[in-house]
Design a protein around this motif. Structure first.
Motif, PDB file in Angstrom:
ATOM      1  N   MET A   1     -13.131 -13.100   4.569  1.00  0.00           N
ATOM      2  CA  MET A   1     -12.228 -11.856   4.519  1.00  0.00           C
ATOM      3  C   MET A   1     -12.138 -11.008   4.069  1.00  0.00           C
ATOM      4  N   ARG A   2     -12.230  -9.709   4.959  1.00  0.00           N
ATOM      5  CA  ARG A   2     -12.189  -7.900   4.269  1.00  0.00           C
ATOM      6  C   ARG A   2     -11.350  -7.404   3.412  1.00  0.00           C
ATOM      7  N   LYS A   3     -11.487  -7.072   1.874  1.00  0.00           N
ATOM      8  CA  LYS A   3     -10.650  -6.869   1.285  1.00  0.00           C
ATOM      9  C   LYS A   3     -10.500  -5.579   0.973  1.00  0.00           C
ATOM     10  N   ILE A   4      -9.191  -5.075   0.792  1.00  0.00           N
ATOM     11  CA  ILE A   4      -8.559  -3.884   1.600  1.00  0.00           C
ATOM     12  C   ILE A   4      -8.440  -3.052   0.185  1.00  0.00           C
ATOM     13  N   ARG A   5      -8.924  -2.137   0.012  1.00  0.00           N
ATOM     14  CA  ARG A   5      -8.244  -1.497  -1.231  1.00  0.00           C
ATOM     15  C   ARG A   5      -6.654  -0.939  -1.534  1.00  0.00           C
ATOM     16  N   GLY A   6      -6.472  -1.020  -2.084  1.00  0.00           N
ATOM     17  CA  GLY A   6      -5.001  -0.278  -2.639  1.00  0.00           C
ATOM     18  C   GLY A   6      -3.662  -1.055  -1.716  1.00  0.00           C
ATOM     19  N   MET A   7      -4.445  -2.360  -1.443  1.00  0.00           N
ATOM     20  CA  MET A   7      -3.531  -3.432  -0.459  1.00  0.00           C
ATOM     21  C   MET A   7      -2.157  -3.476  -0.404  1.00  0.00           C
ATOM     22  N   ARG A   8      -1.570  -2.888  -1.707  1.00  0.00           N
ATOM     23  CA  ARG A   8      -0.088  -3.038  -2.175  1.00  0.00           C
ATOM     24  C   ARG A   8       0.263  -1.895  -1.556  1.00  0.00           C
ATOM     25  N   TRP A   9      -0.143  -0.367  -1.525  1.00  0.00           N
ATOM     26  CA  TRP A   9       0.405   0.597  -0.864  1.00  0.00           C
ATOM     27  C   TRP A   9       0.598   0.213   0.449  1.00  0.00           C
ATOM     28  N   TYR A  10       0.033  -0.359   1.288  1.00  0.00           N
ATOM     29  CA  TYR A  10      -0.168  -0.992   3.100  1.00  0.00           C
ATOM     30  C   TYR A  10       0.981  -1.837   3.195  1.00  0.00           C
ATOM     31  N   MET A  11       1.616  -2.260   1.500  1.00  0.00           N
ATOM     32  CA  MET A  11       2.854  -3.540   2.025  1.00  0.00           C
ATOM     33  C   MET A  11       3.782  -2.870   1.699  1.00  0.00           C
ATOM     34  N   ILE A  12       4.021  -1.897   1.273  1.00  0.00           N
ATOM     35  CA  ILE A  12       5.107  -1.123   0.916  1.00  0.00           C
ATOM     36  C   ILE A  12       5.401  -0.092   1.919  1.00  0.00           C
ATOM     37  N   ALA A  13       4.223   0.279   2.675  1.00  0.00           N
ATOM     38  CA  ALA A  13       4.812   1.375   3.837  1.00  0.00           C
ATOM     39  C   ALA A  13       4.979   1.091   5.048  1.00  0.00           C
ATOM     40  N   LEU A  14       4.852  -0.743   5.319  1.00  0.00           N
ATOM     41  CA  LEU A  14       4.983  -1.467   6.566  1.00  0.00           C
ATOM     42  C   LEU A  14       6.606  -1.765   5.956  1.00  0.00           C
ATOM     43  N   VAL A  15       7.137  -2.008   4.477  1.00  0.00           N
ATOM     44  CA  VAL A  15       8.606  -1.763   4.053  1.00  0.00           C
ATOM     45  C   VAL A  15       9.085  -0.780   4.214  1.00  0.00           C
ATOM     46  N   THR A  16       8.082   0.542   4.160  1.00  0.00           N
ATOM     47  CA  THR A  16       9.316   1.670   4.101  1.00  0.00           C
ATOM     48  C   THR A  16       9.390   2.042   5.607  1.00  0.00           C
ATOM     49  N   LEU A  17       8.764   1.747   6.720  1.00  0.00           N
ATOM     50  CA  LEU A  17       9.561   1.476   8.288  1.00  0.00           C
ATOM     51  C   LEU A  17      10.268   1.167   8.518  1.00  0.00           C
ATOM     52  N   GLY A  18       9.977   0.100   7.202  1.00  0.00           N
ATOM     53  CA  GLY A  18      11.231  -1.189   7.952  1.00  0.00           C
ATOM     54  C   GLY A  18      13.244  -0.124   7.762  1.00  0.00           C
ATOM     55  N   THR A  19      12.599   0.563   6.551  1.00  0.00           N
ATOM     56  CA  THR A  19      13.516   0.829   6.237  1.00  0.00           C
ATOM     57  C   THR A  19      14.316   2.600   7.065  1.00  0.00           C
ATOM     58  N   ILE A  20      12.990   3.292   7.635  1.00  0.00           N
ATOM     59  CA  ILE A  20      13.327   4.173   8.788  1.00  0.00           C
ATOM     60  C   ILE A  20      13.791   3.284  10.091  1.00  0.00           C
TER      61      ILE A  20
END
Length: 439
Positions: A1-20
């Motif tokens: 499985m490919r690892k994504i650098r800075g994965m926590r920032w992708y997760m908070i971006a997803l949360v941010t989109l929900g807030t928007i």
């Protein structure tokens, strides 16, 4: 499985989109308010009932939804409530009077109350303590972005077809996000794209607590002085944000005679500055710790104090008769409130145990939205009589009192783990982490 650098920032971006999308749904009613008053013959007092219905249901639901999210977990809990608020937004498009709108927005308020506790819980899961205020700042910025987009979308929908189309559009956006959330969000321990290095960075920077499932006791939480040290300032601060979200378009119409196009041009501006407040408010604790050598809790307190002082700006609206100066002062207020609000919200994750975070935040949010509900009714009853200016002045006083209470009731060493103090002493700028720098 490919690892994504800075994965926590992708997760908070997803949360941010929900807030928007949550705030896009929430602010649609405010942007449409002048049209609703005209087409559905809704008075200012009746409009305040619609806003109060949303706020009252939001208030009641805060501890309930927070408890459900703590029980079901972030992914399932947040997904369920986002699905509901999208459906209730679409339901609002079928209303033919203020009662129908109040009912639909009340149900929406119940569902939307899960947004902040869920976002905070996701931040707690995905970020080390020293970065958590930055993460909260990013997901909280979504509240302002949603409010920025609402006026243009509503005006376009009204000009293209009707205000009903606006509610349908924002509801469908939220439903689409639920599918993305279900597919993408996982706890760090289950996220296959998270590298071992980043997982260790996250977990090593979090408070060390017993890995047991403990029941959250409401009475235990509300008996603690630290709870009231956060709840009372939130009670005093939230009416400002409720007023900014629900009343700015009507304020522009009633005070300065703005038309629909002018609302689309100007109503979003305070929310842009609120965006800046969310982001800078997240970095301010880091700066205060570095330059003033204070601990985590004190750094959050200083952000609240700064925001409270800046909130004097909108309190001076009555001194000036120029609408553009008024908009500028509202911009200062948007920046100020979101800075202090983010700090207050983050404090719950600092001073309560992880299994209590969403519930504690739900309870403090209940206090906040009780005040917002009451103040909405006050605005509806008085704005046509005394105008908006005295009401903005009262909001400034509220925030100053909130800061005083915060400093008085919340101890400086109240953080859930002493390790956080050690982290703050060795803290560098957030970009010192390679994954954060890559963002």
């Amino acid at each position: 499985m490919r690892k994504i650098r800075g994965m926590r920032w992708y997760m908070i971006a997803l949360v941010t989109l929900g807030t928007i999308l949550c705030y896009l749904t929430r602010n649609t009613i405010a942007a449409a308010a002048p049209t609703l008053q005209s087409e559905l013959h809704i008075t200012t007092q009746q409009y305040s009932y619609i806003i109060a219905a949303f706020s009252a249901c939001y208030t009641i639901a805060q501890p309930i939804t927070g408890f459900i999210v703590d029980t079901l977990g972030t992914k399932l809990g947040y997904g369920i409530f986002a699905l509901l608020w999208g459906a209730f937004a679409i339901t609002a498009s079928f209303a033919n009077g203020w009662v129908g709108l109040a009912a639909a927005r009340g149900l929406g308020g119940f569902a939307e109350s899960a947004m902040i506790p869920s976002g905070l819980k996701a931040s707690t899961e995905w970020f080390p303590s020293k970065e958590r205020s930055v993460a909260v700042g990013y997901f909280n910025v979504g509240s302002s972005i949603g409010a920025v987009f609402a006026p243009p979308i509503v005006v376009w929908a009204i000009m293209y077809q009707s205000w009903r189309l606006a509610f349908i559009i924002v509801g469908l956006f939220s439903l689409a996000w639920v599918a993305l959330w279900a597919y993408s969000y996982f706890h760090p321990s289950k996220q296959k794209h998270l590298s071992e290095e980043e997982y260790k960075y996250i977990t090593d920077g979090q408070p060390k607590v017993k890995a047991v499932k403990e029941k959250v006791h409401f009475l235990v939480l509300i008996r603690q002085k630290k709870f009231w040290g956060i709840a009372l300032p939130r009670f005093l601060a939230e009416p400002a944000w409720g007023t900014f979200n629900a009343w700015i378009p009507l304020f522009m119409v009633k005070t300065y005679g703005f038309d629909l196009k002018e609302i689309a041009i100007f109503a979003w501006m305070p929310m842009v500055f609120a965006d800046v407040g969310c982001i800078l408010g997240g970095y301010m604790p880091v700066m205060f710790q570095k330059f003033f050598h204070v601990n985590l809790v004190v750094s959050r307190k200083l952000v609240v104090l700064l925001g409270a002082v800046l909130m004097i700006g909108p309190g001076l609206i009555g001194v000036f008769g120029n609408p553009y100066i008024a908009i500028g002062l509202l911009c200062i207020g948007g920046f100020a409130h979101q800075s202090l609000s983010g700090a207050l919200i983050t404090l719950s994750s600092d001073v309560f145990e992880p299994h209590e975070v969403a519930t504690a935040n739900g309870l403090t949010g209940m206090a906040a939205w009780t005040a917002s509900t009451l103040f909405a009714l006050v605005v509806g009853a008085l704005c046509d009589v005394i105008g908006f200016s005295p009401l903005f002045a009262v909001l400034s006083v509220f925030d100053i009192l909130g800061a005083i209470i915060l400093f008085s009731l919340l101890k400086n060493n109240e953080a859930v783990s002493a390790e956080q103090t050690e982290e703050s002493e060795s803290l560098e700028a957030p970009v010192s982490d390679p994954n954060l720098a890559a963002k």
